[in-house]
Design an enzyme around this catalytic site. Structure first.
Site, PDB file in Angstrom:
ATOM      1  N   PRO A 177       0.776  -1.248   0.000  1.00  0.00           N
ATOM      2  CG  PRO A 177       0.058  -0.911   2.199  1.00  0.00           C
ATOM      3  CD  PRO A 177       0.752  -1.909   1.312  1.00  0.00           C
ATOM      4  CB  CYS A 178       3.129   2.856  -2.407  1.00  0.00           C
ATOM      5  SG  CYS A 178       2.333   2.487  -3.980  1.00  0.00           S
ATOM      6  CG  HIS A 179      -3.016   3.224  -1.375  1.00  0.00           C
ATOM      7  ND1 HIS A 179      -2.687   1.899  -1.551  1.00  0.00           N
ATOM      8  CD2 HIS A 179      -3.960   3.241  -0.386  1.00  0.00           C
ATOM      9  CE1 HIS A 179      -3.392   1.147  -0.731  1.00  0.00           C
ATOM     10  NE2 HIS A 179      -4.181   1.936  -0.013  1.00  0.00           N
TER      11      HIS A 179
END
Length: 207
Positions: A177-179
């Protein structure tokens, strides 16, 4: 090839090649080739494409695990070419190998899953980038961190820009989850799938 070809499979493929190439015929032919390649152990990278609230996503996996999630904006054909160059030229659409990944993503987008339980192949990343990507799942569902906080998380507080690069080159967006990583002022920052996709994922988790 390992093992002999089934004569019936060969005849089915030859038969398919002799009739007009409509969509149904091409689909049947591909399925026969897929089954033959699966039987002979000739698929090193399997892929499929699924629909999602952030557009069509291409999923790719090696025997080690999910190796790539690609947005349509990345150009799926180009992504496949890169996988063939970096991993193996034996790349084939084989949706059944991605069934679990597709199901978990569907559960995530329908707010029935907060944590992915998938084996991952992180071989497309190396060094500090892979280190950052390994720690991104430590940011829980519905939470966010700044690039600076992630730099501290991985033990290198001065590497804020390098953390940004690791997020921007993450080969497994959504699943890794780089978001959930934002600028220090709370603004979105960059994202491989674009700002709209990043906002959609954050809104989904916030709800």
């Amino acid at each position: 090839m390992s093992g002999a070809q089934n004569p019936n499979d060969v005849m089915d493929i030859l038969t398919a090649l002799t009739v007009p190439a409509d969509a149904e015929t091409l689909s049947r032919l591909h399925r026969l080739l897929e089954l033959q390649a699966e039987r002979d152990g000739l698929i090193d990278v399997a892929y499929t494409v699924i629909d999602s609230p952030v557009g069509r996503l291409m999923l790719a996996a090696t025997p080690r695990g999910l190796v790539r999630v690609a947005y349509a904006s990345e150009d799926h054909d180009r992504v496949l070419e890169t996988l063939a160059q970096k991993l193996s030229p034996r790349v084939l659409r084989a949706p059944q190998r991605l069934d679990t990944a597709a199901r978990e993503l569907d559960e995530y987008f329908n707010r029935h899953r907060q944590v992915f339980d998938l084996p991952l192949d992180l071989s497309l990343s190396h060094g500090f980038r892979q280190l950052v990507q390994r720690h991104l799942p430590d940011i829980g569902y519905g939470q966010t961190r700044s690039y600076g906080q992630v730099a501290e998380l991985v033990g290198n507080p001065g590497a804020v820009r390098a953390v940004g690069t690791a997020c921007a080159t993450n080969p497994l967006p959504v699943v890794v989850p780089c978001h959930r990583v934002l600028r220090a002022d709370g603004s979105l920052g960059g994202y491989i799938g674009g700002a709209d996709a990043k906002a959609t994922l954050l809104q989904l988790e916030a709800a």
